[in-house]
Design a protein around this motif. Structure first.
Motif, PDB file in Angstrom:
ATOM      1  N   LEU A   4      42.202  -9.075  75.696  1.00  0.00           N
ATOM      2  CA  LEU A   4      41.017  -9.497  74.952  1.00  0.00           C
ATOM      3  C   LEU A   4      41.279  -9.415  73.456  1.00  0.00           C
ATOM      4  CD1 LEU A   4      38.360  -7.540  77.039  1.00  0.00           C
ATOM      5  CD2 LEU A   4      39.154  -9.898  77.359  1.00  0.00           C
ATOM      6  N   PRO A   5      40.559 -10.173  72.666  1.00  0.00           N
ATOM      7  CA  PRO A   5      40.721 -10.084  71.210  1.00  0.00           C
ATOM      8  C   PRO A   5      40.216  -8.744  70.698  1.00  0.00           C
ATOM      9  CG  PRO A   5      38.848 -11.481  71.753  1.00  0.00           C
ATOM     10  CD  PRO A   5      39.549 -11.182  73.050  1.00  0.00           C
ATOM     11  N   THR A   6      40.697  -8.323  69.557  1.00  0.00           N
ATOM     12  CA  THR A   6      40.279  -7.040  69.003  1.00  0.00           C
ATOM     13  C   THR A   6      38.866  -7.104  68.425  1.00  0.00           C
ATOM     14  OG1 THR A   6      41.332  -7.625  66.910  1.00  0.00           O
ATOM     15  CG2 THR A   6      42.635  -6.345  68.472  1.00  0.00           C
ATOM     16  N   VAL A   7      38.391  -8.289  68.102  1.00  0.00           N
ATOM     17  CA  VAL A   7      37.063  -8.477  67.516  1.00  0.00           C
ATOM     18  C   VAL A   7      36.135  -9.115  68.545  1.00  0.00           C
ATOM     19  CG1 VAL A   7      35.755  -9.562  65.660  1.00  0.00           C
ATOM     20  CG2 VAL A   7      38.073  -8.724  65.211  1.00  0.00           C
ATOM     21  N   ASP A   8      34.957  -8.527  68.705  1.00  0.00           N
ATOM     22  CA  ASP A   8      33.909  -9.078  69.577  1.00  0.00           C
ATOM     23  C   ASP A   8      34.336  -9.203  71.036  1.00  0.00           C
ATOM     24  OD1 ASP A   8      32.197  -9.330  67.393  1.00  0.00           O
ATOM     25  OD2 ASP A   8      32.887 -11.346  66.931  1.00  0.00           O
ATOM     26  N   SER A   9      35.215  -8.337  71.485  1.00  0.00           N
ATOM     27  CA  SER A   9      35.627  -8.417  72.892  1.00  0.00           C
ATOM     28  C   SER A   9      34.497  -8.039  73.839  1.00  0.00           C
ATOM     29  CB  SER A   9      36.839  -7.522  73.131  1.00  0.00           C
ATOM     30  OG  SER A   9      36.527  -6.155  72.867  1.00  0.00           O
ATOM     31  N   HIS A  10      33.562  -7.206  73.363  1.00  0.00           N
ATOM     32  CA  HIS A  10      32.461  -6.788  74.230  1.00  0.00           C
ATOM     33  C   HIS A  10      31.629  -7.970  74.703  1.00  0.00           C
ATOM     34  CE1 HIS A  10      32.453  -2.418  72.512  1.00  0.00           C
ATOM     35  NE2 HIS A  10      33.447  -2.642  73.331  1.00  0.00           N
ATOM     36  N   ALA A  11      31.567  -9.027  73.893  1.00  0.00           N
ATOM     37  CA  ALA A  11      30.770 -10.187  74.280  1.00  0.00           C
ATOM     38  C   ALA A  11      31.354 -10.911  75.489  1.00  0.00           C
ATOM     39  CB  ALA A  11      30.662 -11.151  73.097  1.00  0.00           C
ATOM     40  N   ILE A  48      38.873   1.823  71.516  1.00  0.00           N
ATOM     41  CA  ILE A  48      37.548   2.424  71.694  1.00  0.00           C
ATOM     42  C   ILE A  48      36.789   2.474  70.382  1.00  0.00           C
ATOM     43  CG2 ILE A  48      36.335   4.544  72.351  1.00  0.00           C
ATOM     44  CD1 ILE A  48      38.628   5.084  74.315  1.00  0.00           C
ATOM     45  N   ASP A  49      37.485   2.852  69.325  1.00  0.00           N
ATOM     46  CA  ASP A  49      36.841   2.993  68.009  1.00  0.00           C
ATOM     47  C   ASP A  49      37.784   2.438  66.942  1.00  0.00           C
ATOM     48  OD1 ASP A  49      35.178   3.659  65.941  1.00  0.00           O
ATOM     49  OD2 ASP A  49      35.575   5.814  66.021  1.00  0.00           O
ATOM     50  N   PRO A  50      37.939   1.088  66.890  1.00  0.00           N
ATOM     51  CA  PRO A  50      38.923   0.506  65.967  1.00  0.00           C
ATOM     52  C   PRO A  50      38.641   0.780  64.502  1.00  0.00           C
ATOM     53  CG  PRO A  50      37.514  -1.186  66.928  1.00  0.00           C
ATOM     54  CD  PRO A  50      37.239   0.078  67.666  1.00  0.00           C
ATOM     55  N   ASP A  51      37.400   1.138  64.179  1.00  0.00           N
ATOM     56  CA  ASP A  51      37.052   1.431  62.788  1.00  0.00           C
ATOM     57  C   ASP A  51      37.058   2.926  62.488  1.00  0.00           C
ATOM     58  OD1 ASP A  51      36.613  -1.299  62.265  1.00  0.00           O
ATOM     59  OD2 ASP A  51      34.585  -1.160  63.077  1.00  0.00           O
ATOM     60  N   ARG A  78      48.877 -10.695  77.471  1.00  0.00           N
ATOM     61  CA  ARG A  78      48.488 -10.744  76.067  1.00  0.00           C
ATOM     62  C   ARG A  78      47.379 -11.769  75.872  1.00  0.00           C
ATOM     63  NH1 ARG A  78      51.997  -7.747  73.270  1.00  0.00           N
ATOM     64  NH2 ARG A  78      54.086  -7.423  74.113  1.00  0.00           N
ATOM     65  N   PRO A  79      46.590 -11.627  74.808  1.00  0.00           N
ATOM     66  CA  PRO A  79      45.533 -12.618  74.578  1.00  0.00           C
ATOM     67  C   PRO A  79      46.124 -13.979  74.253  1.00  0.00           C
ATOM     68  CG  PRO A  79      45.701 -11.113  72.713  1.00  0.00           C
ATOM     69  CD  PRO A  79      46.582 -10.569  73.787  1.00  0.00           C
ATOM     70  N   THR A  80      45.471 -15.023  74.714  1.00  0.00           N
ATOM     71  CA  THR A  80      45.873 -16.386  74.405  1.00  0.00           C
ATOM     72  C   THR A  80      45.032 -16.896  73.244  1.00  0.00           C
ATOM     73  OG1 THR A  80      44.301 -17.220  76.045  1.00  0.00           O
ATOM     74  CG2 THR A  80      46.566 -16.814  76.792  1.00  0.00           C
ATOM     75  N   ALA A  81      45.348 -18.102  72.783  1.00  0.00           N
ATOM     76  CA  ALA A  81      44.597 -18.677  71.658  1.00  0.00           C
ATOM     77  C   ALA A  81      43.117 -18.794  71.986  1.00  0.00           C
ATOM     78  CB  ALA A  81      45.183 -20.043  71.295  1.00  0.00           C
TER      79      ALA A  81
END
Length: 297
Positions: free
Chosen positions: A10-17, A37-40, A249-252
């Protein structure tokens, strides 16, 4: 078998969606990388309790279970099973903390990539002794969490310690601890030349997870080098019913890649045709043998 997805697909941004859609495809679980879990949260040793609880709730709200953790030493090049006493101690403490995180997420397995590479002039024999000593120190400390550390073979191109499923089985058998289990994945089995039934039969009853992946963690190709149809038959023969984890790995277009990976899981591994693989030249059981007639009189 229960299908799960490794979160590095999954992408690192907005994967929860994407999680509800992943559940709708048919996945039942997610394997979590601690740094996701907590990227920030900065470069701390482990995510905060609040971040862990929020992650657990988000995954659960999508109807998915956390299977466990992977990428345990990702982003921590200073850690490892081999090194000076302080490095080994810090690595042990890091894994103990992650074991508690795994427990709090509701997971069970922690996939360790076989310890990585030996450092300096450490001989293979010395590495085995050091690896065993490390695990003998670590395992009693995580047993109370109810987690299981799984040694994942890296294949011949992935490292220089515990390369094969046979190596991993030797280590697990030598320690014989309830908090130590086996993991196998299709890419490493192909790389180490272990595509027959023997490693599956040897892992019967001890295999905690099977990873579905192709070399380079590309989207698995059922007609490619991964031997997926063969591995599915091997798993069916030993009656494996645990987690089957797609690792890519994530694809485009991430969800499109996950959908294509799911098609391999569904059509190859999860098919319900009832056919089990019987290894060539398998000895007949006593019941299968044709016994000579009893002597007269």
């Amino acid at each position: 078998m229960k299908p799960a997805l490794c979160d590095l697909a999954l992408p690192t941004v907005d994967s929860h969606a994407l999680l509800p859609g992943i559940r709708a495809l048919g996945f039942q679980g997610i394997e979590v990388a601690p740094h996701r879990i907590d990227p920030d949260g900065g470069a701390g040793d482990s995510p905060s309790a609040a971040a862990v609880e929020a992650h657990r709730r988000t995954i659960g709200a999508a109807g998915l279970a956390v299977t466990g953790l992977h990428a345990l030493l990702a982003g921590r090049p200073e850690l490892g099973l081999f090194g000076d006493a302080e490095t080994v101690r810090r690595t042990r403490d890091h894994l103990v903390r992650l074991s508690a995180v795994c427990r709090d997420l509701g997971g069970r397995t922690m996939i360790l990539g076989a310890g990585g590479r030996r450092r300096g002039a450490l001989s293979l024999k010395a590495a085995w002794l050091a690896g065993r000593a490390f695990l003998e120190d670590l395992l009693p400390r995580i047993e109370r969490h109810g987690t299981v550390l799984c040694i994942a073979p890296l294949g011949r191109s992935g490292g220089d310690f515990v390369l094969s499923a046979a190596d991993a089985r030797i280590l697990v058998d030598a320690l014989d601890h309830p908090s130590l289990g086996l993991q196998m994945n299709s890419a490493a089995l192909v790389d180490s030349g272990e595509t027959g039934h023997a490693p599956f039969n040897a892992g019967r009853g001890r295999l905690e997870q099977f990873g579905v992946c192709d070399p380079g963690r590309t989207v698995p190709d059922p007609a490619g080098p991964g031997r997926h149809a063969d591995f599915r038959r091997h798993l069916a023969t030993i009656g494996y019913g645990g987690w089957l984890t797609l690792k890519q790995r994530p694809t485009a277009a991430p969800f499109d890649g996950v959908r294509r990976g799911w098609a391999v899981m569904r059509d190859v591994y999860l098919r319900q045709d009832g056919h089990a693989f019987v290894p060539p030249h398998r000895p007949q059981s006593f019941a299968q043998r044709t016994l000579p007639p009893a002597p007269a009189g």
